[in-house]
Design a protein around this motif. Structure first.
Motif, PDB file in Angstrom:
ATOM      1  N   LEU A   7      11.819  19.424 100.264  1.00  0.00           N
ATOM      2  CA  LEU A   7      10.792  18.894 101.146  1.00  0.00           C
ATOM      3  C   LEU A   7       9.410  19.371 100.713  1.00  0.00           C
ATOM      4  O   LEU A   7       8.453  18.600 100.697  1.00  0.00           O
ATOM      5  N   ALA A   8       9.292  20.633 100.325  1.00  0.00           N
ATOM      6  CA  ALA A   8       8.009  21.165  99.855  1.00  0.00           C
ATOM      7  C   ALA A   8       7.537  20.433  98.607  1.00  0.00           C
ATOM      8  O   ALA A   8       6.354  20.104  98.473  1.00  0.00           O
ATOM      9  N   ALA A   9       8.442  20.141  97.700  1.00  0.00           N
ATOM     10  CA  ALA A   9       8.075  19.409  96.479  1.00  0.00           C
ATOM     11  C   ALA A   9       7.605  18.000  96.813  1.00  0.00           C
ATOM     12  O   ALA A   9       6.637  17.501  96.225  1.00  0.00           O
ATOM     13  N   ARG A  10       8.279  17.354  97.767  1.00  0.00           N
ATOM     14  CA  ARG A  10       7.864  16.010  98.175  1.00  0.00           C
ATOM     15  C   ARG A  10       6.499  16.031  98.846  1.00  0.00           C
ATOM     16  O   ARG A  10       5.667  15.150  98.619  1.00  0.00           O
ATOM     17  N   LEU A  11       6.232  17.053  99.667  1.00  0.00           N
ATOM     18  CA  LEU A  11       4.919  17.183 100.306  1.00  0.00           C
ATOM     19  C   LEU A  11       3.822  17.406  99.275  1.00  0.00           C
ATOM     20  O   LEU A  11       2.748  16.815  99.361  1.00  0.00           O
ATOM     21  N   THR A  62      24.469  26.116 105.270  1.00  0.00           N
ATOM     22  CA  THR A  62      24.448  27.499 104.802  1.00  0.00           C
ATOM     23  C   THR A  62      23.008  27.868 104.469  1.00  0.00           C
ATOM     24  O   THR A  62      22.163  26.991 104.283  1.00  0.00           O
ATOM     25  N   PRO A  63      22.697  29.148 104.389  1.00  0.00           N
ATOM     26  CA  PRO A  63      21.336  29.548 104.017  1.00  0.00           C
ATOM     27  C   PRO A  63      20.901  28.956 102.670  1.00  0.00           C
ATOM     28  O   PRO A  63      19.746  28.566 102.502  1.00  0.00           O
ATOM     29  N   VAL A  64      21.810  28.863 101.728  1.00  0.00           N
ATOM     30  CA  VAL A  64      21.477  28.311 100.414  1.00  0.00           C
ATOM     31  C   VAL A  64      21.146  26.826 100.540  1.00  0.00           C
ATOM     32  O   VAL A  64      20.156  26.347  99.988  1.00  0.00           O
ATOM     33  N   ARG A  65      21.951  26.095 101.309  1.00  0.00           N
ATOM     34  CA  ARG A  65      21.721  24.660 101.491  1.00  0.00           C
ATOM     35  C   ARG A  65      20.388  24.416 102.212  1.00  0.00           C
ATOM     36  O   ARG A  65      19.623  23.533 101.839  1.00  0.00           O
ATOM     37  N   GLU A  66      20.096  25.229 103.232  1.00  0.00           N
ATOM     38  CA  GLU A  66      18.827  25.094 103.949  1.00  0.00           C
ATOM     39  C   GLU A  66      17.648  25.423 103.044  1.00  0.00           C
ATOM     40  O   GLU A  66      16.614  24.758 103.092  1.00  0.00           O
ATOM     41  N   SER A  67      17.804  26.432 102.207  1.00  0.00           N
ATOM     42  CA  SER A  67      16.743  26.797 101.274  1.00  0.00           C
ATOM     43  C   SER A  67      16.468  25.672 100.281  1.00  0.00           C
ATOM     44  O   SER A  67      15.312  25.337 100.009  1.00  0.00           O
TER      45      SER A  67
END
Length: 56
Positions: A14-18, A3-8
């Motif tokens: 991923l951004a936090a891990r990067l 879902t859009p929420v799950r993808e968000s």
């Protein structure tokens, strides 16, 4: 099905891990008082590469 929420949420994670991995790499604006050892640098670059590969 994603879902859009799950993808968000996945992108935010991923951004936090990067960002966390980026903080471990040396920066030209933060000159270190000592040199980073090659093994540690190699490990950090490898982890960053794996995160980038996840992004596709």
């Amino acid at each position: 099905m994603n879902t859009p929420v799950r993808e968000s949420l996945a992108l935010q994670s991923l951004a936090a891990r990067l960002e966390g991995q980026q903080a471990r790499l040396p920066s030209s604006t933060r000159l270190p008082n000592r040199l980073t050892d090659a093994a540690s640098m190699n490990q950090n670059i490898t982890k960053l590469g794996l995160l980038i590969a996840e992004m596709g």
